[in-house]
Design a protein around this motif. Structure first.
Motif, short mmCIF file in Angstrom:
data_model
loop_
_atom_site.label_atom_id
_atom_site.label_comp_id
_atom_site.label_asym_id
_atom_site.label_seq_id
_atom_site.Cartn_x
_atom_site.Cartn_y
_atom_site.Cartn_z
N SER A 287 0.82 -1.21 0.00
CA SER A 287 0.00 0.00 0.00
C SER A 287 0.86 1.26 0.00
O SER A 287 2.02 1.25 0.40
N ALA A 288 0.26 2.35 -0.48
CA ALA A 288 0.94 3.64 -0.48
C ALA A 288 1.10 4.16 0.94
O ALA A 288 0.44 3.69 1.88
N ASP B 29 13.52 5.73 -5.77
CA ASP B 29 12.47 5.02 -5.02
C ASP B 29 12.75 5.12 -3.52
O ASP B 29 13.07 4.14 -2.87
N PRO B 30 12.63 6.31 -2.94
CA PRO B 30 12.96 6.46 -1.52
C PRO B 30 12.08 5.63 -0.60
O PRO B 30 12.57 5.08 0.40
N LEU B 31 10.80 5.51 -0.92
CA LEU B 31 9.92 4.70 -0.08
C LEU B 31 10.32 3.23 -0.14
O LEU B 31 10.39 2.55 0.89
N GLY B 32 10.60 2.74 -1.33
CA GLY B 32 11.02 1.34 -1.47
C GLY B 32 12.31 1.06 -0.74
O GLY B 32 12.46 0.00 -0.10
N MET B 33 13.25 1.98 -0.81
CA MET B 33 14.53 1.77 -0.12
C MET B 33 14.35 1.85 1.40
O MET B 33 15.01 1.14 2.15
N ALA B 34 13.45 2.72 1.84
CA ALA B 34 13.18 2.79 3.27
C ALA B 34 12.56 1.48 3.76
O ALA B 34 12.91 0.98 4.83
N ARG B 35 11.65 0.92 2.98
CA ARG B 35 11.06 -0.37 3.34
C ARG B 35 12.12 -1.47 3.36
O ARG B 35 12.13 -2.33 4.25
N ARG B 36 13.01 -1.44 2.40
CA ARG B 36 14.07 -2.44 2.35
C ARG B 36 14.96 -2.35 3.59
O ARG B 36 15.28 -3.37 4.22
N ALA B 37 15.35 -1.14 3.98
CA ALA B 37 16.21 -0.97 5.14
C ALA B 37 15.49 -1.34 6.44
O ALA B 37 16.07 -1.96 7.33
N ILE C 286 8.32 7.52 6.75
CA ILE C 286 8.50 6.80 8.01
C ILE C 286 7.97 5.39 7.79
O ILE C 286 6.81 5.21 7.41
N VAL C 287 8.83 4.38 8.02
CA VAL C 287 8.49 3.01 7.63
C VAL C 287 8.81 2.06 8.78
O VAL C 287 9.85 2.18 9.44
N THR C 288 7.92 1.09 9.00
CA THR C 288 8.13 0.05 10.01
C THR C 288 8.78 -1.18 9.38
O THR C 288 8.77 -1.34 8.16
N PRO C 289 9.31 -2.09 10.19
CA PRO C 289 9.87 -3.33 9.64
C PRO C 289 8.86 -4.15 8.85
O PRO C 289 9.25 -4.92 7.96
N ASP C 290 7.57 -4.01 9.13
CA ASP C 290 6.54 -4.73 8.38
C ASP C 290 6.18 -4.04 7.07
O ASP C 290 5.34 -4.56 6.32
N GLY C 291 6.74 -2.88 6.81
CA GLY C 291 6.49 -2.18 5.56
C GLY C 291 5.38 -1.15 5.62
O GLY C 291 5.11 -0.48 4.62
N ASP C 292 4.71 -0.99 6.76
CA ASP C 292 3.73 0.08 6.89
C ASP C 292 4.45 1.42 6.78
O ASP C 292 5.56 1.59 7.31
N ALA C 293 3.82 2.38 6.10
CA ALA C 293 4.54 3.60 5.78
C ALA C 293 3.65 4.83 5.92
O ALA C 293 2.44 4.79 5.67
N TRP C 294 4.29 5.93 6.30
CA TRP C 294 3.67 7.25 6.39
C TRP C 294 4.58 8.23 5.66
O TRP C 294 5.79 8.01 5.57
N ALA C 295 4.01 9.29 5.15
CA ALA C 295 4.79 10.27 4.40
C ALA C 295 4.43 11.67 4.86
O ALA C 295 3.26 11.98 5.09
#
Length: 295
Positions: A2-3, A185-193, A210-219
């Motif tokens: 999800s976005a 792809d800053p969001l994708g790289m944040a999820r990867r890290a 802002i991204v959690t280890p599970d991939g949930d994200a906020w912008a």
């Protein structure tokens, strides 16, 4: 996947910070230790520590190479200042791990890295601390980010209580990829890290993710060009640590910290102009912002 969910004032009011109304001692709001700086960049620790207190932390300790400790103690009378062994180049030596472990485990939140010199001594220090620390929530920034790729297992010990705050160049080094790949792809790289290291990641930029280890994200794109100035990231790390000390979760502190940091920039831009305000001016805006959000 999800976005990212946009961060705004309404979202923050839906995840309120711990309240500290009425009585109670400063210990209730928790203690922060900021460790970093060098003879060339002593002010980064001051910026981060000031922001932690402005975000509501009750106690503050600052740790820096011993040659700079007296000046820092005068500049920040609210803090206890700890002098650490230094390298010949004026950075913090790896042998500082022992005192930092003692003081770090007494803190509710530890900021590690602002203004700290890089190199082998810093990498050894960060690795030792990640391996042995057991108490505080962590905010890792600047030079503390460089060793993380090689400290993955040690960092996983702190899963659920750590936040890292890389910009695009630091993320590229962390993932061993090009800066261009991060920017694409800053969001994708944040999820990867976040998945790799099991930490909350703040991928800093014009729009911060802002991204959690599970991939949930906020912008949050709530910042402005004036925030792209020396010391601004040190202030962000301090705000996050102050919120952690008060009892916020790492995710909550990260989301609040990013938006509040951006709002401080907006208020200064309205008062002074869009560029030219200083990082040292940001922390003073934070208490009013937090009060407005709590109203």
């Amino acid at each position: 996947m999800s976005a990212a969910t946009p961060v705004d004032a309404a979202l923050l009011r839906g995840m309120p910070l711990p309240k500290h109304d009425g009585g109670g001692s400063k210990d209730v709001r928790g203690s922060v230790l900021v460790a970093g700086g060098s003879e060339e960049v002593p002010g980064a620790v001051l910026l981060s520590g000031t922001a932690a207190l402005r975000a509501g932390a009750g106690r503050l300790r600052l740790a820096i190479c011993d040659s700079m400790a007296p000046a820092l103690a005068v500049a920040m009378p609210e803090a206890r200042v700890i002098g650490l062994p230094r390298t010949p180049e004026g950075g913090i030596a790896a042998t500082a791990a022992a005192p930092l472990l003692r003081y770090g485990n007494q803190a509710k939140a530890l900021v590690l890295g602002p203004g700290m010199s890089g190199g082998r001594e810093a990498e050894a220090l960060v690795a030792a601390l990640l391996q042995e620390l057991s108490g505080p929530a962590l905010v890792l920034d600047a030079a503390a980010l460089a060793p993380l790729a090689g400290c993955r297992e040690a960092l996983r010990r702190h899963a659920g209580r750590a936040v890292i705050t890389p910009h695009d160049g630091e993320m590229a080094r962390l993932l061993d990829i090009s800066r261009e790949e991060v920017l694409a792809d800053p969001l994708g790289m944040a999820r990867r890290a976040a998945a790799l290291l099991q930490v909350v990641v703040i991928m800093k930029g014009a729009c911060s993710h802002i991204v959690t280890p599970d991939g949930d994200a906020w912008a949050s794109d709530h910042g402005n060009i004036g925030l792209a100035t020396s010391g601004s990231g040190d202030v962000l790390s301090g705000i996050i640590a102050g919120l952690l000390a008060r009892g916020a979760t790492p995710l909550q502190a990260a989301i609040w910290g990013v938006w509040v940091h951006g709002e401080a920039g907006h208020r200064l831009a309205r008062a002074q102009g869009p560029v030219g305000y200083l990082a040292r001016e940001l922390p003073a805006e934070v208490p009013r912002i937090l009060a407005d959000l709590a109203a």
